[in-house]
Design a protein around this motif. Structure first.
Motif, PDB file in Angstrom:
ATOM      1  N   ALA A   1      33.484  42.915  33.244  1.00 18.90           N
ATOM      2  CA  ALA A   1      34.946  42.820  33.359  1.00 18.90           C
ATOM      3  C   ALA A   1      35.517  44.128  33.909  1.00 18.90           C
ATOM      4  O   ALA A   1      36.429  44.106  34.758  1.00 18.90           O
ATOM      5  CB  ALA A   1      35.551  42.496  32.000  1.00 18.90           C
ATOM      6  N   LYS A   2      35.014  45.260  33.446  1.00 19.39           N
ATOM      7  CA  LYS A   2      35.470  46.555  33.953  1.00 19.39           C
ATOM      8  C   LYS A   2      35.170  46.694  35.439  1.00 19.39           C
ATOM      9  O   LYS A   2      36.004  47.177  36.220  1.00 19.39           O
ATOM     10  CB  LYS A   2      34.784  47.693  33.182  1.00 19.39           C
ATOM     11  N   LEU A   3      33.986  46.253  35.813  1.00 21.78           N
ATOM     12  CA  LEU A   3      33.578  46.369  37.212  1.00 21.78           C
ATOM     13  C   LEU A   3      34.465  45.514  38.112  1.00 21.78           C
ATOM     14  O   LEU A   3      34.910  45.962  39.189  1.00 21.78           O
ATOM     15  CB  LEU A   3      32.113  45.949  37.359  1.00 21.78           C
ATOM     16  N   SER A   4      34.765  44.276  37.690  1.00 18.18           N
ATOM     17  CA  SER A   4      35.607  43.397  38.510  1.00 18.18           C
ATOM     18  C   SER A   4      37.037  43.919  38.614  1.00 18.18           C
ATOM     19  O   SER A   4      37.689  43.780  39.663  1.00 18.18           O
ATOM     20  CB  SER A   4      35.607  41.975  37.935  1.00 18.18           C
ATOM     21  N   LEU A   5      37.530  44.549  37.553  1.00 20.38           N
ATOM     22  CA  LEU A   5      38.876  45.129  37.607  1.00 20.38           C
ATOM     23  C   LEU A   5      38.936  46.302  38.573  1.00 20.38           C
ATOM     24  O   LEU A   5      39.893  46.433  39.354  1.00 20.38           O
ATOM     25  CB  LEU A   5      39.307  45.586  36.203  1.00 20.38           C
ATOM     26  N   THR A   6      37.966  47.169  38.516  1.00 26.17           N
ATOM     27  CA  THR A   6      37.968  48.340  39.398  1.00 26.17           C
ATOM     28  C   THR A   6      37.751  47.943  40.851  1.00 26.17           C
ATOM     29  O   THR A   6      38.219  48.627  41.764  1.00 26.17           O
ATOM     30  CB  THR A   6      36.880  49.350  38.965  1.00 26.17           C
ATOM     31  N   ARG A   7      37.038  46.843  41.070  1.00 27.18           N
ATOM     32  CA  ARG A   7      36.815  46.376  42.442  1.00 27.18           C
ATOM     33  C   ARG A   7      37.940  45.468  42.942  1.00 27.18           C
ATOM     34  O   ARG A   7      38.007  45.146  44.133  1.00 27.18           O
ATOM     35  CB  ARG A   7      35.493  45.610  42.520  1.00 27.18           C
ATOM     36  N   GLY A   8      38.808  45.026  42.018  1.00 26.03           N
ATOM     37  CA  GLY A   8      39.908  44.152  42.406  1.00 26.03           C
ATOM     38  C   GLY A   8      39.502  42.719  42.584  1.00 26.03           C
ATOM     39  O   GLY A   8      40.189  41.951  43.275  1.00 26.03           O
ATOM     40  N   THR A   9      38.384  42.328  41.973  1.00 23.25           N
ATOM     41  CA  THR A   9      37.873  40.958  42.132  1.00 23.25           C
ATOM     42  C   THR A   9      38.058  40.107  40.879  1.00 23.25           C
ATOM     43  O   THR A   9      37.551  38.988  40.813  1.00 23.25           O
ATOM     44  CB  THR A   9      36.379  41.009  42.495  1.00 23.25           C
ATOM     45  N   ALA A  10      38.745  40.639  39.874  1.00 23.73           N
ATOM     46  CA  ALA A  10      38.946  39.880  38.640  1.00 23.73           C
ATOM     47  C   ALA A  10      39.833  38.671  38.888  1.00 23.73           C
ATOM     48  O   ALA A  10      40.712  38.690  39.765  1.00 23.73           O
ATOM     49  CB  ALA A  10      39.567  40.769  37.572  1.00 23.73           C
ATOM     50  N   GLU A  11      39.593  37.584  38.153  1.00 26.58           N
ATOM     51  CA  GLU A  11      40.395  36.372  38.306  1.00 26.58           C
ATOM     52  C   GLU A  11      41.861  36.648  38.021  1.00 26.58           C
ATOM     53  O   GLU A  11      42.751  36.107  38.689  1.00 26.58           O
ATOM     54  CB  GLU A  11      39.875  35.284  37.370  1.00 26.58           C
ATOM     55  N   THR A  12      42.113  37.484  37.009  1.00 26.82           N
ATOM     56  CA  THR A  12      43.494  37.850  36.684  1.00 26.82           C
ATOM     57  C   THR A  12      43.632  39.362  36.829  1.00 26.82           C
ATOM     58  O   THR A  12      43.153  40.131  35.992  1.00 26.82           O
ATOM     59  CB  THR A  12      43.860  37.431  35.249  1.00 26.82           C
ATOM     60  N   MET A  13      44.251  39.781  37.898  1.00 25.17           N
ATOM     61  CA  MET A  13      44.427  41.205  38.148  1.00 25.17           C
ATOM     62  C   MET A  13      45.763  41.687  37.574  1.00 25.17           C
ATOM     63  O   MET A  13      46.740  40.931  37.541  1.00 25.17           O
ATOM     64  CB  MET A  13      44.392  41.476  39.652  1.00 25.17           C
ATOM     65  N   PRO A  14      45.811  42.932  37.106  1.00 26.91           N
ATOM     66  CA  PRO A  14      47.071  43.485  36.585  1.00 26.91           C
ATOM     67  C   PRO A  14      48.104  43.607  37.698  1.00 26.91           C
ATOM     68  O   PRO A  14      47.762  43.704  38.883  1.00 26.91           O
ATOM     69  CB  PRO A  14      46.640  44.866  36.051  1.00 26.91           C
ATOM     70  N   THR A  15      49.373  43.579  37.302  1.00 27.16           N
ATOM     71  CA  THR A  15      50.456  43.612  38.289  1.00 27.16           C
ATOM     72  C   THR A  15      50.749  45.022  38.803  1.00 27.16           C
ATOM     73  O   THR A  15      51.349  45.177  39.856  1.00 27.16           O
ATOM     74  CB  THR A  15      51.738  43.032  37.665  1.00 27.16           C
ATOM     75  N   ASP A  16      50.356  46.044  38.048  1.00 27.02           N
ATOM     76  CA  ASP A  16      50.602  47.422  38.508  1.00 27.02           C
ATOM     77  C   ASP A  16      49.530  48.360  37.952  1.00 27.02           C
ATOM     78  O   ASP A  16      48.670  47.960  37.157  1.00 27.02           O
ATOM     79  CB  ASP A  16      52.003  47.893  38.095  1.00 27.02           C
ATOM     80  N   GLY A  17      49.600  49.600  38.397  1.00 24.42           N
ATOM     81  CA  GLY A  17      48.606  50.591  37.991  1.00 24.42           C
ATOM     82  C   GLY A  17      48.615  50.878  36.507  1.00 24.42           C
ATOM     83  O   GLY A  17      47.556  51.111  35.899  1.00 24.42           O
TER      84      GLY A  17
END
Length: 357
Positions: free
Chosen positions: A181-197
Motif C-alpha cells: 500500500a505504501k509503495l502504490s501511494l508513493t508511485r501514485g498507482t493506488a486505487e484511491t489516491m489522496p486529494t492533496d499532499g
C-alpha cells in the motif's frame, strides 16, 4: 586559608546557583568607608550522564527469520544502564569563616565588584559572573514501547488463530499488504489516491506506524533514556570519597543509597602554592592593610567507578593555597589608579593594570 567548610553553608549556597548577580560596592559614610568581602573556596559541580537502554523482545521473535528475513532480533527483555560521561565545572563559594576589610577614606572613588554573597570579583573594574546551573534532567531517545502495539492493528483471523505460528503468518501477510500500500501511494498507482499532499502525508504516516508496530512484534524494540544528575563536591583534603552511586537497575543514585556501587572522587595535591618573589628571588612580604587574595595550589581531581576511570584533570584550588595581598594605595592613586580582576573559582589574581582618569 582554612581547609574545612561548614556543610550547611556551602549547601545553601549551591541551592542558589544561577541566581547570583554581581554588584559594585563604594566607600560611603553608612559603611564607614570600609568594604567587606570574602574569598572563594573552590567547589565543583559534577554532572554524571547515564544511559538506560530498554530492550523489549518481539512476541514472535522465533519466527522473525522465517517471515521477515531479519536476523537482528531482540529475543529477551533487558534493561541496561551505563555511565556515558562525566563533566566537571569549578566555581567558587564564599569562605564564610573568613571576611576581609578594605578600608578607604572619605571621598575615595575606589569600588569593588562582589557577588551577591560578598565574594570578591574585582576592584575598580566591572566584571561578569556566571555559575553552573544544577541539572537533574531526563530525556527519552526513540519511542517508548510496550511490545504490544501490534495488537491495535490485528484482525479477527489473528485473534481466532489457534497457534502462535499461524498468528505470526497472519501478521507477516498484513505487513506485506502495508508495504504494498505504501509503495502504490508513493508511485501514485493506488486505487484511491489522496486529494492533496497533506492527506498523502497523513496516510503514509499511518502506514509507517502500522508497519513499525507489526515489525516490532517480530524483531522487538528498544529505546533509551538519558539521565543527567548534578552533584556538588567541595574538596577539604586529599583523599577519596563517594560522590554518588551507580546501580545497574536504577542508574545514578545518592551516595547513601547502597543499591549501587560507589562512584569515587579523588583529590591529590600536585603543586603547592608559592609566595611571589622580588627581583632578588626573596619572598615578598604582605603589605600593610593589604587587599587579600588567594594564591591557589594545584590538585588532580579524578573519578572512577569499579576501577574504571571516568574523569581526570588538574585544577587550581584555593583550599590548597595561601593568601597574599596587594597594597590598597595602588587602587586609590588619583592619577593612575590600578584595577584588579580575580578568578571567581579560586580567588587568584587574574589581571592587574592601571586606569587613566
Amino acid at each position: 586559608m582554612k581547609k574545612s567548610i561548614i556543610l550547611l553553608a556551602w549547601f545553601s549556597i549551591f541551592l542558589n546557583i544561577g541566581a547570583q548577580q554581581t554588584k559594585l560596592l563604594t566607600a560611603e559614610k553608612h559603611n564607614e568607608y570600609g568594604l567587606v568581602y570574602t574569598l572563594p573556596v573552590t567547589a565543583f559541580q559534577v554532572e554524571v550522564v547515564a544511559v538506560k537502554e530498554v530492550q523489549i523482545a518481539g512476541h514472535f521473535s522465533k519466527y522473525s527469520k522465517l517471515f521477515t528475513a531479519d536476523s537482528k532480533v531482540i529475543s529477551q527483555d533487558a534493561v541496561n544502564w551505563s555511565i556515558e560521561s562525566v563533566k566537571v565545572i569549578p566555581y567558587g563559594i564564599p569562605d564564610a569563616e573568613n571576611r576581609y576589610l578594605m578600608q578607604l577614606k572619605a571621598g575615595s572613588t575606589t569600588f569593588i565588584g562582589v557577588a551577591d554573597d560578598g565574594m570578591l570579583l574585582s576592584i575598580n573594574k566591572e566584571t561578569e559572573l556566571s555559575f553552573p546551573e544544577a541539572l537533574n534532567v531526563t530525556t527519552i531517545e526513540g519511542t517508548q514501547t510496550t511490545g504490544k502495539e501490534y495488537l491495535e492493528f490485528v484482525n479477527e483471523d489473528f485473534t481466532s488463530a489457534q497457534s502462535s505460528y499461524k498468528q505470526a503468518q497472519i501478521l507477516a501477510e498484513e505487513l506485506q499488504e502495508i508495504r504494498e500500500a505504501k509503495l502504490s501511494l508513493t508511485r501514485g498507482t493506488a486505487e484511491t489516491m489522496p486529494t492533496d499532499g497533506r492527506q498523502l502525508e497523513i496516510m503514509l504516516s499511518s502506514l509507517d506506524q502500522q508497519e513499525k508496530a507489526l515489525m516490532n512484534a517480530f524483531t522487538g524494540s528498544s529505546w533509551k533514556e538519558r539521565v543527567v544528575r548534578s552533584f556538588t563536591f567541595v574538596p577539604e583534603k586529599e583523599g577519596k570519597s563517594v560522590l554518588c552511586r551507580f546501580s545497574l537497575t536504577d542508574g545514578i543514585v545518592e551516595a547513601d543509597d547502597y543499591s549501587g556501587e560507589p562512584v569515587y572522587v579523588s583529590v591529590k595535591v600536585v603543586e603547592e602554592a608559592q609566595l611571589p618573589v622580588d627581583s632578588k628571588g626573596d619572598e615578598k612580604k604582605i603589605p600593610k592593610d593589604a587587599v587579600i587574595y588567594c594564591i591557589p595550589g594545584t590538585a588532580d581531581l579524578s573519578l572512577n567507578y569499579m576501577g574504571t576511570p571516568l574523569f581526570n584533570k588538574s585544577y587550581q584550588m584555593s583550599q590548597f593555597g595561601m593568601t597574599f595581598g596587594l597594597s590598597p594605595s595602588i587602587f586609590t592613586d588619583k592619577k593612575e589608579p590600578s584595577y584588579a580582576i580575580f578568578d571567581p573559582s579560586t580567588g587568584a589574581l587574574k589581571e592587574l593594570g592601571t586606569l587613566k582618569q
